[in-house]
Write a protein that holds these residues in place. Sequence first.
Motif, PDB file in Angstrom:
ATOM      1  N   SER A 341      30.938  41.671  54.847  1.00 21.15           N
ATOM      2  CA  SER A 341      31.325  43.070  54.675  1.00 21.15           C
ATOM      3  C   SER A 341      31.221  43.452  53.205  1.00 21.15           C
ATOM      4  O   SER A 341      30.952  42.611  52.342  1.00 21.15           O
ATOM      5  CB  SER A 341      32.757  43.305  55.161  1.00 21.15           C
ATOM      6  OG  SER A 341      33.694  42.805  54.219  1.00 21.15           O
ATOM      7  N   THR A 342      31.446  44.712  52.919  1.00 23.80           N
ATOM      8  CA  THR A 342      31.419  45.182  51.536  1.00 23.80           C
ATOM      9  C   THR A 342      32.770  45.032  50.849  1.00 23.80           C
ATOM     10  O   THR A 342      32.871  45.232  49.635  1.00 23.80           O
ATOM     11  CB  THR A 342      31.015  46.666  51.487  1.00 23.80           C
ATOM     12  OG1 THR A 342      31.954  47.437  52.256  1.00 23.80           O
ATOM     13  CG2 THR A 342      29.619  46.866  52.055  1.00 23.80           C
ATOM     14  N   THR A 343      33.802  44.686  51.586  1.00 21.04           N
ATOM     15  CA  THR A 343      35.162  44.638  51.052  1.00 21.04           C
ATOM     16  C   THR A 343      35.366  43.446  50.121  1.00 21.04           C
ATOM     17  O   THR A 343      35.077  42.299  50.490  1.00 21.04           O
ATOM     18  CB  THR A 343      36.194  44.561  52.199  1.00 21.04           C
ATOM     19  OG1 THR A 343      35.999  45.664  53.086  1.00 21.04           O
ATOM     20  CG2 THR A 343      37.607  44.592  51.652  1.00 21.04           C
ATOM     21  N   ASN A 344      35.889  43.705  48.920  1.00 19.83           N
ATOM     22  CA  ASN A 344      36.258  42.626  48.003  1.00 19.83           C
ATOM     23  C   ASN A 344      37.517  41.932  48.508  1.00 19.83           C
ATOM     24  O   ASN A 344      38.435  42.579  49.026  1.00 19.83           O
ATOM     25  CB  ASN A 344      36.543  43.176  46.602  1.00 19.83           C
ATOM     26  CG  ASN A 344      35.378  43.954  46.037  1.00 19.83           C
ATOM     27  OD1 ASN A 344      34.240  43.513  46.104  1.00 19.83           O
ATOM     28  ND2 ASN A 344      35.667  45.119  45.468  1.00 19.83           N
ATOM     29  N   GLN A 345      37.583  40.630  48.319  1.00 24.06           N
ATOM     30  CA  GLN A 345      38.756  39.843  48.706  1.00 24.06           C
ATOM     31  C   GLN A 345      39.475  39.335  47.457  1.00 24.06           C
ATOM     32  O   GLN A 345      38.848  38.752  46.567  1.00 24.06           O
ATOM     33  CB  GLN A 345      38.332  38.651  49.571  1.00 24.06           C
ATOM     34  CG  GLN A 345      37.533  39.018  50.809  1.00 24.06           C
ATOM     35  CD  GLN A 345      38.351  39.701  51.876  1.00 24.06           C
ATOM     36  OE1 GLN A 345      39.545  39.418  52.051  1.00 24.06           O
ATOM     37  NE2 GLN A 345      37.719  40.615  52.608  1.00 24.06           N
ATOM     38  N   TRP A 346      40.782  39.596  47.389  1.00 20.55           N
ATOM     39  CA  TRP A 346      41.626  39.065  46.310  1.00 20.55           C
ATOM     40  C   TRP A 346      42.604  38.083  46.953  1.00 20.55           C
ATOM     41  O   TRP A 346      43.512  38.498  47.677  1.00 20.55           O
ATOM     42  CB  TRP A 346      42.404  40.180  45.631  1.00 20.55           C
ATOM     43  CG  TRP A 346      41.571  41.231  44.954  1.00 20.55           C
ATOM     44  CD1 TRP A 346      40.980  42.315  45.527  1.00 20.55           C
ATOM     45  CD2 TRP A 346      41.254  41.302  43.560  1.00 20.55           C
ATOM     46  NE1 TRP A 346      40.322  43.064  44.580  1.00 20.55           N
ATOM     47  CE2 TRP A 346      40.476  42.467  43.365  1.00 20.55           C
ATOM     48  CE3 TRP A 346      41.554  40.502  42.458  1.00 20.55           C
ATOM     49  CZ2 TRP A 346      39.993  42.849  42.117  1.00 20.55           C
ATOM     50  CZ3 TRP A 346      41.084  40.875  41.204  1.00 20.55           C
ATOM     51  CH2 TRP A 346      40.313  42.034  41.047  1.00 20.55           C
ATOM     52  N   ILE A 347      42.423  36.796  46.693  1.00 19.94           N
ATOM     53  CA  ILE A 347      43.185  35.769  47.394  1.00 19.94           C
ATOM     54  C   ILE A 347      44.203  35.129  46.447  1.00 19.94           C
ATOM     55  O   ILE A 347      43.849  34.582  45.397  1.00 19.94           O
ATOM     56  CB  ILE A 347      42.236  34.702  47.979  1.00 19.94           C
ATOM     57  CG1 ILE A 347      41.279  35.369  48.987  1.00 19.94           C
ATOM     58  CG2 ILE A 347      43.025  33.584  48.644  1.00 19.94           C
ATOM     59  CD1 ILE A 347      40.238  34.437  49.566  1.00 19.94           C
ATOM     60  N   TYR A 348      45.484  35.210  46.835  1.00 17.74           N
ATOM     61  CA  TYR A 348      46.589  34.671  46.044  1.00 17.74           C
ATOM     62  C   TYR A 348      47.416  33.725  46.909  1.00 17.74           C
ATOM     63  O   TYR A 348      47.567  33.953  48.113  1.00 17.74           O
ATOM     64  CB  TYR A 348      47.503  35.790  45.547  1.00 17.74           C
ATOM     65  CG  TYR A 348      46.825  36.812  44.675  1.00 17.74           C
ATOM     66  CD1 TYR A 348      46.637  36.581  43.323  1.00 17.74           C
ATOM     67  CD2 TYR A 348      46.375  38.016  45.208  1.00 17.74           C
ATOM     68  CE1 TYR A 348      46.026  37.523  42.509  1.00 17.74           C
ATOM     69  CE2 TYR A 348      45.759  38.969  44.398  1.00 17.74           C
ATOM     70  CZ  TYR A 348      45.590  38.717  43.057  1.00 17.74           C
ATOM     71  OH  TYR A 348      44.975  39.652  42.265  1.00 17.74           O
ATOM     72  N   LYS A 349      47.973  32.697  46.277  1.00 18.49           N
ATOM     73  CA  LYS A 349      48.818  31.789  47.056  1.00 18.49           C
ATOM     74  C   LYS A 349      50.202  32.384  47.306  1.00 18.49           C
ATOM     75  O   LYS A 349      50.880  32.021  48.266  1.00 18.49           O
ATOM     76  CB  LYS A 349      48.922  30.418  46.374  1.00 18.49           C
ATOM     77  CG  LYS A 349      49.639  30.381  45.040  1.00 18.49           C
ATOM     78  CD  LYS A 349      49.700  28.933  44.538  1.00 18.49           C
ATOM     79  CE  LYS A 349      50.451  28.826  43.217  1.00 18.49           C
ATOM     80  NZ  LYS A 349      50.525  27.419  42.750  1.00 18.49           N
ATOM     81  N   SER A 350      50.648  33.289  46.420  1.00 15.24           N
ATOM     82  CA  SER A 350      51.918  33.986  46.623  1.00 15.24           C
ATOM     83  C   SER A 350      51.894  35.275  45.817  1.00 15.24           C
ATOM     84  O   SER A 350      50.942  35.540  45.077  1.00 15.24           O
ATOM     85  CB  SER A 350      53.107  33.116  46.183  1.00 15.24           C
ATOM     86  OG  SER A 350      53.232  33.110  44.765  1.00 15.24           O
TER      87      SER A 350
END
Length: 535
Positions: A341-350
């Motif tokens: 997809s075009t959506t950016n992903q911001w991945i955080y552990k908390s």
Amino acid sequence: MIIGKKYNKANLKEFYDTIVIGSGLGGLTTAAFLSKKGQSVLVLEKHYTAGGFTHVYSRGGFEWDVGLHYIGKVHDPRSPLRLIFDEITDGQLGWEKMGPIYDNIVIGEEEFSFVEGLSNFKSKMIGYFPEEEKAVTEYIKLVKKVNSSSRSYFVKKAFPDWLRFLTSPFMGRTFLKYSKKTTIEVLKELTNNEKLIGVLTGQWGDYGLPPGRSPFSIHAMISNHYFDGGNYPIGGGSKIAETIVKVIEKNGGEVITNAPVKEILVEKGCVQGVLLEDGIKVSSQRVVSNAGLKNTFDHLLPSDCVKKDSLNSKLPDLKSSMGHYCLYIGLEGNKEELGLSTTNQWIYKSEFHDQNIDSFLEKPVGDFPLVYISFPSAKDPSWESRYPGKSTIEMITLSHYDWFSKWEKTDWNKRGEDYNSLKEEVSQRLLNVLFKKFPHLKGKVTFYELSTPLSTKHFSNYQRGELYGLDHTFDRFKSDISTRGPVKNLFLTGQDVVTCGIGGVLMAGALTSISVLGYLKSRDIMKLMIPKKKR
């Protein structure tokens, strides 16, 4: 794609009205405006191609943007950013909307979508946190208020010194007030919900400081910038430099690559031109430095020109921004086959961003404090015609220049097996994050390559491999950084003058052009910078 002409002594004239050092977006914007006003302009670039962080690189049958991932506002033909882009590209740069969800904030196992349109964003946040409707409403009002104040704060950077001094007490006063407060301080005045604070600050990577260290003013500017969604240049980031360079050349200017500048020549307190590293001198009436403030003051200007300058005395207190890893990934299959997809992903552990960063910087093992994932090939409608059956991903996370100090005197691509082993270990950790989020991509990756802060230093000439120039701290915003250098006819532009990001650098180029041209000759540029109301 190589943009600009490779340096050759026969390319250069003896004299130019303006020499621009560095072909990043700030320098190209300034050069385009000045050349369209009839000035003879020379842009000198150390790298093999023009464009700075808008350039692309190719490897293994793929290409990636090295700095551009998305930009707000340009879909609106009335917005200042779109108007300026249209002017400096003669309307030849196209944009594609990313779709209704531009950012997805992943905290642990929970996901929160940032959707385009302010009312949609507000409804979405209240849907996630129904008990926090008042806090979300007040947050949006405050973001809009502080962002509005930023205009006058940055506009005065183009003023002459005496006028900037007179207007400083009241222009941008609200912006500076909220530069004294951290983002988390402001948000905790609105809510005690740590998860909501973690979500609302989930784009902190766009400006390089987590909520406990970033001024709320820079957070407000970035958040507001994307409320209407994200956009991507059709044809990739290199189209930005390509279209601007065509305008510069059409109007008699030159953009020369492989031409590093050794020194800005100054005589009797006035700029005389530049000295190239091969010993060639090129004369000019003025010089615009897009090389960054620290490079300009510490490496390009004669020391006797800067030691008495008030800004130079503050530079040691202005820290460089963070370093980063970027993993460039190539995959077999188009976006439909791979489900990209075009959506950016911001991945955080908390949601505790500051604490997570502190732990990682102290001991860089375990979970990354942030992993940003972008899908450039999915954002570009021209990609499939240029690279059929292929796709790309970029993954970015935090790094630190000091971790690489043992290799800083080695040459790019020749840093040794221990350096390559470290890169491979980090690459595998990032790929594990990718496959955990998108398990169907396992087995589809055919190429990957990791950049480190040393890579950034090599290609962008930032001395500590920083991504965003000067850190966006209160000390930076209260300092007297303007478009004018410490000697006559020296001007400054780029992300250190305004802020990081495509929008900030574009505005820096416009403000520097106004400073060079003066009020009477730049009224049309000033009109471009005024937001147009909807009819």
